[in-house]
Write an enzyme that holds these catalytic residues in place. Structure first.
Site, short mmCIF file in Angstrom:
data_model
loop_
_atom_site.label_atom_id
_atom_site.label_comp_id
_atom_site.label_asym_id
_atom_site.label_seq_id
_atom_site.Cartn_x
_atom_site.Cartn_y
_atom_site.Cartn_z
N ASP A 12 0.73 -1.22 0.08
CA ASP A 12 -0.18 -0.06 0.08
C ASP A 12 0.89 0.90 0.48
O ASP A 12 0.39 2.03 -0.25
CB ASP A 12 -1.10 0.07 1.15
CG ASP A 12 -1.82 -0.70 1.11
OD1 ASP A 12 -2.27 -1.25 -0.05
OD2 ASP A 12 -2.44 -0.86 2.37
N CYS A 13 1.99 1.38 0.91
CA CYS A 13 2.91 2.40 1.43
C CYS A 13 3.74 2.89 -0.18
O CYS A 13 3.99 3.49 -0.66
CB CYS A 13 3.48 2.15 2.83
SG CYS A 13 4.48 1.30 2.71
N TYR A 14 4.43 0.81 -0.46
CA TYR A 14 5.02 0.83 -2.14
C TYR A 14 4.82 0.48 -3.25
O TYR A 14 4.94 -0.85 -3.64
CB TYR A 14 6.65 0.56 -1.59
CG TYR A 14 7.23 1.32 -0.34
CD1 TYR A 14 8.07 1.70 -0.93
CD2 TYR A 14 7.45 0.57 0.88
CE1 TYR A 14 8.93 3.03 0.01
CE2 TYR A 14 8.04 1.41 1.92
CZ TYR A 14 8.96 2.60 1.39
OH TYR A 14 9.87 3.34 2.10
#
Lengths: 138, 382
Positions: free
Chosen positions: B130-132
């Site tokens: 989700d963050c990368y």
């Protein structure tokens, strides 16, 4: 006079006594410095021919006429000396006196005239600075 | 009364342009006509150096973040696999890591080419989070485009090293070069009396934090090297007679020069890297002078048979014999050849001396000394 050549020949020529031919025909002496020959496949000889200038010329002509590729041996080994770091690794396998460490300056000395084109330095150089041209440079 | 100097006093002399700096080879020559006390008085700094293949080397690198970000898990630089287990965009390029397509090209070449300013092809893959969210990146990097790029070598500058020979009837290809059959040759790889850890064998002045010359720039000893061994037998001059202490070193690769760092390939062994290291030894007292006076004839090392799995020691030789071009084993005369460049080592010792003479390089006191009762363990099946 003495001159060194690299002789390369096809499998057909391997079975013929070309070296003794030129010795008998032109009264020269032949010192075989390095050889890689076997029946049924191409051969390579590094030779030093010793005789009159005329006799050497005739010998080379004779060899060429009989399908032998003759290349002055000094053009065979190409050394990219500018990139050399003088580590000395190549001198561990060179027994001809072509690659020698100067034990004062610790620089690598390259004496192309002494090379017998054995090819061991090609693999021994960690920077891969040697190539054998197979006569391409001549 | 014997001379003692502090590093602060020596640095003050460097600052005043008054420090007397000589190379370790010069000290060995001075030793023929001077006593340790005279040398301790006369000389302030001794420069030592080595330039040889050091496999346990590599570099950390931070690529900078991509948009949208990627947490790189599988990374290739010019098809050489580099470490993917360091957060999102950090990597470690191991010098001996080899290309998937050309085993003569590897991490050392990537490091050398980056230092030279060349562009390198980067390929990275990730699972996506989700963050990368990015799963794949293919682009080009160079030393200007990346953030940090620093050399970190876990094991360099071996204090002495064995001589390699081969007693079998066939040629063997090793990290000590091509070893010809039936004791056909012998290779060795230290700079002898010029070598850093042979001039301060007790490591009184070299420790964690010592400022050094590393591949053309100022670097540091970051730790004791891996396989650091202080329990090896020593000769009458206190010199370990086989591979003993080692150094872990660090320095800014962006400031380094390919003159002092070279990628290499040893036939049928693999990729490695020539690393240039210079270490100044402060002339604190007579004892240090005595250590720096060591000459090649006083440095013994073991001749090791690389054709046997447990590498037995065949005999002992000294560096004067090795440098002469032939050694004798069982009455047989054997050609010797170095693998580390004395010429480059001398150049490094001279360059470090010039830096100090010009007041561009100051000596440092180790933040902490190395441990002094270490041994090395082997990996066991259990």
């Amino acid at each position: 006079m003495k001159k060194r050549y690299v002789l390369r020949f096809s499998p057909e020529v391997v079975n013929r006594p070309i070296v003794s031919d030129i010795i008998k025909a032109f009264n020269i002496s032949v010192n075989i410095m390095n050889a890689d020959i076997s029946s049924g496949r191409a051969g390579m000889l590094v030779v030093e021919l010793d005789g009159s200038e005329e006799a050497l010329e005739h010998s080379v002509e004779y060899l060429q006429r009989h399908g032998v590729d003759c290349s002055p041996h000094v053009k065979e080994l190409v050394f990219d000396q500018e990139k050399c770091v003088d580590c000395g690794s190549c001198t561990s396998v060179c027994f001809s006196g072509a690659l020698v460490m100067n034990r004062e300056s610790w620089e690598l000395e390259y004496h192309a005239d002494s090379c017998v084109v054995c090819g061991l330095c090609v693999e021994a150089c960690p920077l891969r600075l040697f190539t054998i041209t197979r006569g391409a440079a001549s | 009364m014997s001379v003692t100097k502090s590093i602060e006093e020596i640095n003050q002399k460097i600052s005043n342009g008054e420090a007397v700096v000589v190379t370790a080879e010069e000290v060995s020559t001075m030793a023929r006509s001077m006593t340790a006390a005279q040398i301790a008085e006369r000389v302030d700094v001794v420069t030592t150096a080595t330039f040889g293949p050091m496999c346990s080397s590599g570099a950390f690198l931070n690529f900078g973040h991509y948009s949208p970000p990627i947490r790189m898990e599988e990374i290739y630089l010019n098809d050489v696999p580099v470490s993917g287990g360091l957060a999102a965009v950090d990597t470690y390029i191991g010098a001996t890591s080899e290309s998937r397509f050309d085993h003569t090209y590897g991490g050392a070449h990537i490091i050398e080419e980056l230092i030279a300013g060349n562009d390198i092809k980067l390929k990275a893959r990730a699972k996506g989070t989700d963050c990368y969210p990015t799963k794949e990146v293919e682009t080009t990097i160079n030393k200007e485009s990346v953030n940090e790029f620093y050399l970190y070598n876990p094991r360099n500058a071996y204090q002495n090293y064995g001589v390699a020979v081969n007693t079998k009837s066939h040629t063997i290809y090793t990290y000590m070069g091509t070893l010809l059959p039936n004791l056909g040759n012998a290779t060795y790889s230290t700079s002898g009396e010029l070598s850093p850890l042979l001039n301060d064998p007790a490591m009184r002045t070299i420790g964690i934090g010592t400022r050094i010359f590393l591949c053309g720039t100022q670097g540091y000893v970051s730790w004791y090297g891996t396989q650091f061994n202080t329990s090896k037998p020593v000769n009458e001059y206190g010199i370990p007679t086989s591979n003993a202490a080692t150094l872990a070193v660090i320095g800014d690769a962006k400031e380094m020069s390919t003159e002092y760092l070279k990628a290499a390939y040893f036939e049928k062994y693999g990729v490695t890297m020539f690393v240039g290291i210079g270490i100044p030894i402060p002339m604190l007292d007579e004892q240090i002078a005595q250590a720096c006076m060591i000459s090649n004839a006083q440095i013994d090392t073991s001749v090791i048979d690389y054709s046997e799995p447990d590498k037995p020691v065949l005999t002992m030789v000294n560096y004067e014999q090795l440098h002469s071009g032939t050694i004798e084993i069982d009455g047989k005369s054997i050609k010797t050849a170095p693998l580390s460049s004395m010429k480059k080592a001398r150049k490094i010792a001279q360059e470090l001396k010039d830096w100090i003479d010009r007041g561009e390089f100051y000596l440092s006191t180790p933040v902490q000394q190395f441990p002094n009762h270490t041994t090395v363990q082997n990996l066991k099946q259990r």
